[in-house]
Scaffold this motif. Sequence first.
Motif, PDB file in Angstrom:
ATOM      1  N   UNK A  65     -22.164 -26.253  30.059  1.00  0.00           N
ATOM      2  CA  UNK A  65     -21.721 -27.629  30.338  1.00  0.00           C
ATOM      3  C   UNK A  65     -21.336 -27.833  31.794  1.00  0.00           C
ATOM      4  N   UNK A  66     -20.699 -26.796  32.365  1.00  0.00           N
ATOM      5  CA  UNK A  66     -20.233 -26.938  33.746  1.00  0.00           C
ATOM      6  C   UNK A  66     -21.405 -27.111  34.705  1.00  0.00           C
ATOM      7  N   UNK A  67     -22.467 -26.326  34.466  1.00  0.00           N
ATOM      8  CA  UNK A  67     -23.568 -26.403  35.407  1.00  0.00           C
ATOM      9  C   UNK A  67     -24.374 -27.683  35.209  1.00  0.00           C
ATOM     10  N   UNK A  68     -24.303 -28.244  33.981  1.00  0.00           N
ATOM     11  CA  UNK A  68     -25.069 -29.473  33.767  1.00  0.00           C
ATOM     12  C   UNK A  68     -24.334 -30.713  34.213  1.00  0.00           C
ATOM     13  N   UNK A  69     -22.997 -30.610  34.288  1.00  0.00           N
ATOM     14  CA  UNK A  69     -22.226 -31.787  34.667  1.00  0.00           C
ATOM     15  C   UNK A  69     -21.396 -31.486  35.916  1.00  0.00           C
ATOM     16  N   UNK A  70     -21.945 -31.767  37.085  1.00  0.00           N
ATOM     17  CA  UNK A  70     -21.239 -31.444  38.332  1.00  0.00           C
ATOM     18  C   UNK A  70     -19.888 -32.145  38.443  1.00  0.00           C
ATOM     19  N   UNK A  71     -19.803 -33.335  37.855  1.00  0.00           N
ATOM     20  CA  UNK A  71     -18.540 -34.070  37.912  1.00  0.00           C
ATOM     21  C   UNK A  71     -17.455 -33.312  37.159  1.00  0.00           C
ATOM     22  N   UNK A  72     -17.846 -32.756  36.007  1.00  0.00           N
ATOM     23  CA  UNK A  72     -16.899 -31.985  35.212  1.00  0.00           C
ATOM     24  C   UNK A  72     -16.439 -30.761  35.993  1.00  0.00           C
ATOM     25  N   UNK A  73     -17.384 -30.078  36.605  1.00  0.00           N
ATOM     26  CA  UNK A  73     -17.066 -28.884  37.393  1.00  0.00           C
ATOM     27  C   UNK A  73     -16.064 -29.235  38.486  1.00  0.00           C
TER      28      UNK A  73
END
Lengths: 362, 564
Positions: free
Chosen positions: B18-26
Amino acid sequence: MSDTYLLLNGVSKIFKDGQGGQVRAVDNVSLKIKKGEFVTLLGPSGCGKTTTLRMVAGFEVQNSGDILLEGRNINNVAAYDRNMPMVFQSYALFPHMTIFENIAYGLKVRKVPKDTIRNDVAQACQMVNLTGLEKRYPGELSGGQQQRVALARALVLKPQIMLFDEPLSNLDAKLRIQTRSEIMRVQQMLGITALYVTHDQSEALSMSDRIVVMNQGKVEQFGTPEEIYAAPATPFVADFIGNANFINVTVRKDGADTLEVEVQDTALMVPKSPDESYGEGEELILAMKPESMDICDEETGFTGTMELISYLGATTEFKIEFNGTFLTVIHTNTGAKDARKFQTGDRVNLRFEPDAFQVYRS
Amino acid sequence: MSSPKNAPALKAPNPFYQLTREPLLLAAVLFLLVLLGLFILYPLFEVARMSLTAKDGSFTSEVYEYVFTHVRYRKAIRNSVLLGVIVATTSTFIGYVFAFSLTRAGIRWKKFFNTMAILPIISPPFMFALSVILLFGRNGLITAGLLKLDVTGLYGLRGLVIVQTIGMFPMAFMTLSGILQGIDPDLDTCAMNLGAKKGRAFFTVTLPLSLPGIFASWLIVFVGSLTDFGNPIILGGDFDVLSVQAYLEFTGMGNLARGTALAILLLVPTVAVFFFQKYIMKNKTYTTITGKSSRRGVVVVGPVVKNILFAFCLLFSAFVLMFYITIISGSFIKLWGINWSFTLEHFSYSWDVGLKTMRNTLFLALISTPITAIMGMVIAYIVVRKKFPGKHLMEFLSMLSYAIPGTCVGIGYILAFNKAPFKLSGTAFILIACYVFRNVPIGVESGIAALKQISPDIEESSTNLGGDSSYTFRNITLPLIRPSFFAGATFAFVRSMTAISAIIFLVSARWNHMTVLVLAQTEIMRLGVASVMSFALIVVLLAVIMVIMRLTGLKQSQIFGTTK
């Protein structure tokens, strides 16, 4: 195959089991579903049917295998782009929106013009008998009405394919049967391909064009309701669909399309497929449908002890101790006191109809 | 059974998926972890380091040895524990009686009792101490005025037990009414159906089922009493407690190392209780809800018991109310106990002295409240709905500041932020940071509770109908968590306005806090002025809460989560 609409090709899903191990929730499942077909995923809880549905919807990503829609691989299509509206077990209505807003939701996301939304919602409401309730909130509706909102919310998108996750399990028995036919009517009228998850075998048998029986993540059998009922491919299917009785038998003589087996020192002729051959003395499992058995007054060579009598109106269910196991026998009542002449503890003779049997290698 | 041949090769699930797919989340995760580390862990680390460092910079444990071998500090430790045990017991008892009466006994005046059981939460920390002096002190209305007694025993344990019990029984009440509401009344009915009399049903069913809650509430109040600073500094007398000692050593005597050591001694039990609650008690709560309950508001007590409970609630509420009336009266009396004539001069004096501070207090609370609430909700959302490594660390860090005593936070912030690169002392920023990170657990907790109530089905259904994750968040999740968002915000606001134990270390001439000002007035025995200021603080608090309730349509029960 050109008429395949939805194709699952070797799809597997692994979950962690909490103790560091892995569970194959769905294990190498392959299915070809035709356009306009009503296909049910049937099995006990934990068999992987819901996980399979959720992978089709895009809520779970399979660890291996491909899902193709009209020949196009949709592995990497996001859930919100798949256009496969789903009816949830909990209905999942948005509690802060009116019925109108709930049904219009998918159209609003797609930026459909307001007038069209109004028309389409009205039409969908009419289709499922919700007209007049548009301004209410989900909390103000009965379970059956909520269910129909969930249905309308999916139908309003005029989908090619719809997904159902045990949509009827929260309704009472009578409403459930009504809603079954309502779903079938709309699905056939609009020619929608339906993928339907349930654990209720009568629901599956009555609604489906074809049924996928699943167990422990694997497909046990994929066929029409008639095939699955008449010729269950595995003991699991025989048990799950037909509540079959199982007894161990020994082969006496292998014939062309019948097999002579021995139970309680008495011979019994069992139909079999001509392709199979069995050795003399081989131990087999014999499955018998309760409704293809009966008790009678004549000597048949098979006797058991009556243990329990449940009167169910049209039928009576007997539990009979036979050869060390308990058999369930369903007797169709003819007269008012027909079944009542038996008492628990009686020695009774068992009669089998030829199509009652199915043999499996143990 | 599948042979290995036809089993396809399976990719191990990637934890960073999930982290790598959602840069905003990261970005959000990293940003929040840095903030939590800087404002929660780093100050704590500084406190611990100071307490273990000798003058020449080498490691030493001699401060602790000194503390443990000297009677003054040993006595403070013993006193703190003794006070905590007594107050936890009395508060939990009273809280239980209130909670039981309101949820189970069907007594009259429920709404009134509910309000009385919540009111102390929105009161300045030592308001009751002030009242108790006015009522029972040397010039107290009751002691000196009515009974003509010359009382000196009020300062110390006795007075502290009274004021802390009143101040803290609401915490027990709120915990316990939640627990009692979770116990299915059908169980009582069933016990009676099986032949138990009402009293027996209570002692064999309801009471045992509420034991985990009683224990939890006892621990919460124990920690609350241990870390309380406002009451003991006013009413402690020569009954030394840890929080006050730490403050005096650190600020008054300039003995920084000894102050930090005492703060660490406060930290140890509170963190232990926090861990205990979070990881041991978590699995000990009973789940009683199975199947469909009739959920009828069954009255499970007889008329006699009901009247006794009513009388108890009434008496205690009157007692609480008396403290408020005292403060209000004190605002208008010229010199309490000596000159009983009516005056408004305390008001004009307070206006002159306190207006700027009141404005600043309100200003800082209004700035930090939305930050706290939004940060709490974002953390809650990430923790509940996303999967990534470090998620539990994030939840742990954000909840940890619940467990850190204010004294510890105050000292930690001074040590951590008075030098480059984080020179913040004396600014408004350090106070805002203190409020935000002290109160963020409130936002996180209410957010987690709200999100867990929204079944994932509902969000999935939105996704399924075509909404991507930001559309779903804006149209489905956000409207549904709105009530708890504002409830959390209101609570955070109340806590900012009534804070003292941490911010007393952080205030400056430019940025003072009302509670610190009230404390100063009380210390110089300007009790009239202190009364006016406490009164004003409550009025401002109530006004803001009222505005929030009006604007959001929330009810009192939704904000304070008690009986409906």
